[in-house]
Design a protein around this motif. Structure first.
Motif, PDB file in Angstrom:
ATOM      1  N   ILE A 200       0.835  -1.210   0.000  1.00  0.00           N
ATOM      2  CA  ILE A 200       0.000   0.000   0.000  1.00  0.00           C
ATOM      3  C   ILE A 200       0.865   1.253   0.000  1.00  0.00           C
ATOM      4  O   ILE A 200       0.620   2.204  -0.747  1.00  0.00           O
ATOM      5  N   LEU A 201       1.895   1.273   0.834  1.00  0.00           N
ATOM      6  CA  LEU A 201       2.766   2.449   0.951  1.00  0.00           C
ATOM      7  C   LEU A 201       3.451   2.766  -0.381  1.00  0.00           C
ATOM      8  O   LEU A 201       3.467   3.924  -0.828  1.00  0.00           O
ATOM      9  N   ILE A 202       4.003   1.762  -1.013  1.00  0.00           N
ATOM     10  CA  ILE A 202       4.721   1.981  -2.278  1.00  0.00           C
ATOM     11  C   ILE A 202       3.773   2.449  -3.370  1.00  0.00           C
ATOM     12  O   ILE A 202       4.066   3.398  -4.115  1.00  0.00           O
ATOM     13  N   LEU A 207       1.731   6.814  -6.917  1.00  0.00           N
ATOM     14  CA  LEU A 207       0.595   7.514  -7.519  1.00  0.00           C
ATOM     15  C   LEU A 207       0.667   9.018  -7.283  1.00  0.00           C
ATOM     16  O   LEU A 207       0.303   9.820  -8.150  1.00  0.00           O
ATOM     17  N   VAL A 208       1.155   9.414  -6.119  1.00  0.00           N
ATOM     18  CA  VAL A 208       1.238  10.837  -5.791  1.00  0.00           C
ATOM     19  C   VAL A 208       2.396  11.508  -6.516  1.00  0.00           C
ATOM     20  O   VAL A 208       2.342  12.708  -6.818  1.00  0.00           O
ATOM     21  N   GLY A 209       3.443  10.733  -6.809  1.00  0.00           N
ATOM     22  CA  GLY A 209       4.584  11.306  -7.525  1.00  0.00           C
ATOM     23  C   GLY A 209       5.867  11.310  -6.736  1.00  0.00           C
ATOM     24  O   GLY A 209       6.771  12.112  -7.004  1.00  0.00           O
ATOM     25  N   VAL A 214       4.508  13.589  -1.542  1.00  0.00           N
ATOM     26  CA  VAL A 214       3.658  13.164  -0.424  1.00  0.00           C
ATOM     27  C   VAL A 214       3.854  14.082   0.779  1.00  0.00           C
ATOM     28  O   VAL A 214       2.888  14.559   1.391  1.00  0.00           O
ATOM     29  N   TRP A 215       5.102  14.363   1.097  1.00  0.00           N
ATOM     30  CA  TRP A 215       5.411  15.211   2.252  1.00  0.00           C
ATOM     31  C   TRP A 215       4.919  16.645   2.026  1.00  0.00           C
ATOM     32  O   TRP A 215       4.387  17.277   2.939  1.00  0.00           O
ATOM     33  N   ALA A 300      -2.219  11.867   1.140  1.00  0.00           N
ATOM     34  CA  ALA A 300      -1.730  12.653   0.004  1.00  0.00           C
ATOM     35  C   ALA A 300      -2.452  12.241  -1.279  1.00  0.00           C
ATOM     36  O   ALA A 300      -2.779  13.093  -2.120  1.00  0.00           O
ATOM     37  N   TYR A 301      -2.739  10.959  -1.422  1.00  0.00           N
ATOM     38  CA  TYR A 301      -3.453  10.488  -2.616  1.00  0.00           C
ATOM     39  C   TYR A 301      -4.858  11.086  -2.683  1.00  0.00           C
ATOM     40  O   TYR A 301      -5.278  11.609  -3.728  1.00  0.00           O
TER      41      TYR A 301
END
Length: 623
Positions: A200-202, A207-209, A214-215, A300-301
């Motif tokens: 899930i994390l990866i 997807l966010v880039g 994300v941060w 973030a997603y």
């Protein structure tokens, strides 16, 4: 979510990974000693290798609650909870330094045997056992509830059947394979849990880039909020509660609980026990970091997508955020099945550990005194019947947890904290206060447990300080909730007015009634439960001891006590220690000379006496 989201491949992967646990139970029922003695069934003959024991200690406390609760916490409240990892690592250090050297040499089957020997009181042992049984059954209910709510959300699988399935599988391999099966299954299930989280994390990060994006998104939405140094204990999360409160909360489970002592007690040496407990820190860092960062990445997603499923009413609980993401983004054949298997693995590992714990303490502390003259085969069958009994009790408790509010993370820590203060009190009184008598040792923890349960129940009646976190709603379509569009009331917050600007739903500032008296007490952060409970137990116990007459410290065997002066000697600078070490041989040498001198005097005196005696005897003969 619809049942069509779970394909045949998902069900096959899910079933294979879960049924593997049963195969392990069958294997250990047919190999080695074949679980024919209670020592093998409950303690694995004290011959387990280090690595699986370390993994078992880890997953006994890091469960499906972690997979669902920690990401949900980070998603809804920001990154602050991640600091609790520091508290857990500190707890492992304290447990390894203080409690493992105390309890391992005692070769306990039931941890609560220590209390009977230390206080010369069967009542103290039974009291602690009762508190331990109640809290363990409650925690088993939470651990069962976590994966079933997720499976029901994504597949429509009936909750009652899910509860029953978890209980039956745990009972099956624990009944057949005993502690050996529990430990090896825990190690396997830990890998499955980690695989599900990393997947899930990866995926969310890609997807966010990338992690940088994300941060940045989380900073933009005010989610990067590590540092809050306000000492107010009614604040839900602060640096002090997350680090100090968590450390005190976890020291007991890691070093002074049935789950941990039963596991490190299954190892052949004290050194192995210390290594196993410290080694699980590596897994602890990896799995907690993965869980927390998963929540950050998934937020973030949805922020990038512009629609929070919880605010939009697509889901009813924050505990369903991660399963929703899996079915929405990772709906490839087999991946949802792997995720659900990771959830169930976490639940199974905890419940099987709890089963082993409940059976050991119930048999050793409550049943064995009445059947001690029976054969070991009778004892073995009694323990197996206890497995079935407590498995059914855990299933029943899971049904009562279905209406729980908030994240499963807070509920689980609240339950552990309420009982943990009382149980920690027993240990602290026994190990550090040799003058504490049996009356104080029993009264203090009972009062502590009653007060902390009262506070925990009362907390639900208090309107706390609302936390003002925005959620993305600008791209939301009509959800499943009663309201439509981008201005739906999130189920996470207390009743407030809504301010919606540029598609961002935030909680409006509302006047909060000043917390005074009992209302302030009820608002105590759940992370301080164990600390407050321990303090209450110790203070009440020492007061009762003073009134009823303290025990003589010389009456207590030193092997039941912890000497802080010995433990703190490692803090002395090495230069000073070297000086002391250098002087020591001289002291010993001088003492040796004196001892030799006295020995020579004694020998000469003895020889003179002998000579005189011989002369007297010779004189008598001549006469």
């Amino acid at each position: 979510m619809s049942e069509e989201g779970f394909s045949i491949v998902d069900w096959v992967i899910f079933a294979v990974l879960i049924l593997f646990s049963g195969v392990v139970g069958i294997y250990y029922a047919c190999t080695g000693g074949k679980q024919k003695t209670t020592d093998e069934f409950l303690m694995a003959d004290r011959k387990m290798p280090i690595l699986p024991v370390a993994a078992s200690i880890l997953v006994s406390f890091q469960t499906a609650v972690l997979i669902l609760g920690q990401p949900a916490e980070m998603y809804t409240k920001g990154t602050q909870f991640f600091l609790s990892l520091l508290g857990q690592l500190g707890a492992v250090f304290l447990a390894t330094t203080l409690f493992v050297p105390l309890f391992y040499p005692l070769k306990l089957t039931s941890f609560f045997e220590y209390l009977e020997h230390r206080f010369d009181s069967k009542a103290a042992r039974v009291t602690a056992t009762t508190i331990g049984i109640i809290s363990t059954i409650l925690y088993s209910g939470i651990a069962s509830f976590a994966p079933t709510t997720a499976l029901s959300a994504v597949t429509g699988f009936p909750e009652w059947l899910s509860f029953t399935l978890i209980g039956a599988i745990c009972a099956f391999y624990t009944f057949l394979g005993g502690l050996k099966a529990v430990i090896w299954v825990d190690a396997f299930q830990g890998l499955i849990m980690l695989a599900g989280l990393l997947t899930i994390l990866i995926k969310a990060t890609l997807l966010v880039g990338g992690w940088g994006e994300v941060w940045r998104i989380n900073q933009e939405w005010g989610r990067i909020n590590f540092w809050n140094f306000d000492p107010d204990p009614t604040i839900r999360h602060s640096f002090w509660s997350l680090v100090i409160g968590s450390m005190i909360n976890w020291t007991g489970p890691y070093g002074a609980s049935q789950q941990s002592t039963q596991r490190f007690g299954s190892l052949p040496t004290l050194r192995d026990a210390k290594i196993a407990l410290m080694l699980q820190c590596v897994g602890l860092i990896v799995i907690v970091t993965s869980a927390c960062m998963t929540g950050v990445a998934v937020f973030a997603y949805y922020a990038m997508k512009g629609c929070d499923p919880l605010t939009n009413g697509d889901i009813m609980s924050s505990n369903q955020i991660i399963p929703t993401f899996v079915m929405e983004v990772l709906n490839y054949p087999g991946v949802p099945g792997l995720f659900m298997a990771s959830l169930y693995s976490g639940s199974l590992s905890t419940i099987s550990s709890n089963l082993s714990t409940l059976v050991a303490i119930t048999f050793e502390d409550l049943v064995k005194p009445f059947v001690k003259n029976k054969s070991d085969s009778v004892h073995l069958w009694i323990t197996r019947m206890l497995v079935l009994f407590f498995s059914a009790a855990g299933v029943g408790m899971a049904f009562t947890m279905r209406n729980i509010t908030g994240t499963v993370l807070q509920a689980s820590i609240s339950i552990l904290g309420s009982s943990g203060g009382a149980l920690n009190g027993f240990v602290v009184l026994g190990a550090f206060f040799p003058t504490c008598n049996r009356i104080g040792a029993i009264t203090g923890p009972i009062v502590s447990y009653a007060i902390m349960l009262w506070i925990g129940i009362g907390q639900y009646s208090v309107l706390g300080i609302p936390e003002d976190f925005p959620f993305p709603t600008d791209s939301c379509q009509a959800g499943n909730g009663s309201m439509t569009g981008g201005t739906n009331i999130t189920t996470l917050a207390v009743t407030t007015n809504l301010i919606s600007t540029t598609g961002v739903t935030t909680m409006a500032a509302v006047p909060v009634q000043e917390l005074t008296g009992l209302r302030r007490l009820y608002s105590l952060s759940y992370l301080w439960y164990s600390t407050m409970g321990t303090v209450i137990a110790v203070i009440v116990a020492l007061l009762i001891t003073y009134v009823t007459g303290p025990r003589k410290a010389t009456e207590v065997d030193r092997k039941y006590l912890i000497s802080l002066s010995d433990k703190l000697s490692c803090l002395i600078p090495s230069r000073c220690r070297r000086g002391a070490d250098t002087d020591q041989p001289q002291v010993k040498s001088e003492m040796g000379k004196e001892n030799n001198a006295f020995s020579n005097l004694d020998e000469r005196s003895t020889q003179d006496s002998q000579n005189k005696s011989n002369k007297v005897e010779l004189y008598k003969i001549k006469s």
